[in-house]
Design a protein around this motif. Sequence first.
Motif, mmCIF file in Angstrom:
data_model
loop_
_atom_site.group_PDB
_atom_site.id
_atom_site.type_symbol
_atom_site.label_atom_id
_atom_site.label_comp_id
_atom_site.label_asym_id
_atom_site.label_seq_id
_atom_site.Cartn_x
_atom_site.Cartn_y
_atom_site.Cartn_z
ATOM 1 N N ALA A 82 12.732 2.321 -2.020
ATOM 2 C CA ALA A 82 11.840 1.686 -2.995
ATOM 3 C C ALA A 82 10.880 2.715 -3.587
ATOM 4 N N SER A 83 10.411 3.629 -2.742
ATOM 5 C CA SER A 83 9.518 4.684 -3.209
ATOM 6 C C SER A 83 10.241 5.577 -4.230
ATOM 7 N N LYS A 84 11.492 5.907 -3.924
ATOM 8 C CA LYS A 84 12.262 6.760 -4.841
ATOM 9 C C LYS A 84 12.538 6.039 -6.160
ATOM 10 N N ILE A 126 12.577 14.607 -6.761
ATOM 11 C CA ILE A 126 12.016 13.415 -6.117
ATOM 12 C C ILE A 126 12.544 13.302 -4.691
ATOM 13 N N GLU A 127 13.839 13.484 -4.541
ATOM 14 C CA GLU A 127 14.467 13.266 -3.236
ATOM 15 C C GLU A 127 14.359 14.483 -2.324
ATOM 16 N N ASP A 128 14.007 14.208 -1.067
ATOM 17 C CA ASP A 128 13.924 15.248 -0.049
ATOM 18 C C ASP A 128 14.627 14.685 1.206
ATOM 19 N N ASP A 131 -3.137 16.255 -3.178
ATOM 20 C CA ASP A 131 -2.112 17.157 -2.640
ATOM 21 C C ASP A 131 -1.117 16.362 -1.787
ATOM 22 N N LEU A 132 0.173 16.590 -2.046
ATOM 23 C CA LEU A 132 1.213 15.801 -1.375
ATOM 24 C C LEU A 132 1.206 16.022 0.138
ATOM 25 N N ASN A 133 1.223 17.300 0.533
ATOM 26 C CA ASN A 133 1.349 17.605 1.955
ATOM 27 C C ASN A 133 0.120 17.238 2.779
ATOM 28 N N GLN A 178 0.843 -1.211 0.000
ATOM 29 C CA GLN A 178 0.000 0.000 0.000
ATOM 30 C C GLN A 178 0.867 1.245 0.000
ATOM 31 N N ARG A 179 1.956 1.199 0.778
ATOM 32 C CA ARG A 179 2.843 2.362 0.840
ATOM 33 C C ARG A 179 3.546 2.579 -0.503
ATOM 34 N N LEU A 180 4.046 1.507 -1.070
ATOM 35 C CA LEU A 180 4.763 1.632 -2.333
ATOM 36 C C LEU A 180 3.834 2.109 -3.456
ATOM 37 N N ARG A 223 13.553 15.674 4.802
ATOM 38 C CA ARG A 223 12.315 15.013 5.203
ATOM 39 C C ARG A 223 12.571 13.555 5.580
ATOM 40 N N GLU A 224 13.381 12.880 4.791
ATOM 41 C CA GLU A 224 13.698 11.476 5.091
ATOM 42 C C GLU A 224 14.306 11.350 6.480
ATOM 43 N N GLN A 225 15.253 12.236 6.766
ATOM 44 C CA GLN A 225 15.931 12.213 8.059
ATOM 45 C C GLN A 225 14.932 12.383 9.199
#
Length: 161
Positions: free
Chosen positions: A76-78, A39-41, A101-103, A20-22, A44-46
């Motif tokens: 995997a998401s990236k 794509i990469e943040d 909306d992403l946020n 579901q997450r992927l 946020r990941e940290q």
Amino acid sequence: AVAFCESVQPLEAVVSLMAQRLALAEDVARYKWNQKVEIEDSAREQMIITKLKAQAVAEGLPEAWSETFFKAQIAASKATQKQLFAEWQQHHAAAFEGVPDLNSQTRPKLYALMSELITALHQAWQPLQQPECQPVVDKLVREKLAKPGYKVAGEPLFAVH
Ligand SMILES: O=C(O)C(=O)C[C@]1(C(=O)O)C=C[C@@H](O)C=C1
């Protein structure tokens, strides 16, 4: 005698939440494509990893393994997002319509699934450690997780001690 994996259900629950997450990576990618953002943040990941690690430890999961697991789900998401971007670039895809909306929509779902995963992993911990359950995990990962992320996302499930 052949030993069978006796508790398949908790393993299914884990892999289903991972799937579901992927699957949400597509909504994330569409949003980022429309907004023309990276794509990469990393920041946020940290932040996500620090928060989730504390939660995982509080629920009784090993800290280092949990970190590896979270990082693998994000990787995997990236990988999925990058593959989608590559396809869209190749086809000169236009902006997508009706993208959540992403946020306010997709990120809360991503975080809720990670929390659910912590609980599900705790419940699946015993079968995850049993060699006779590894073929079951392997089958679930291949069947339920979409390419290209499935290998990366699934790997930590084969390294539970
Ligand atoms: O929230 C995002 O922007 C995402 O792309 C999701 C996600 C994740 O899987 O949690 C993936 C890549 C980013 O580097 C940060 C987080």
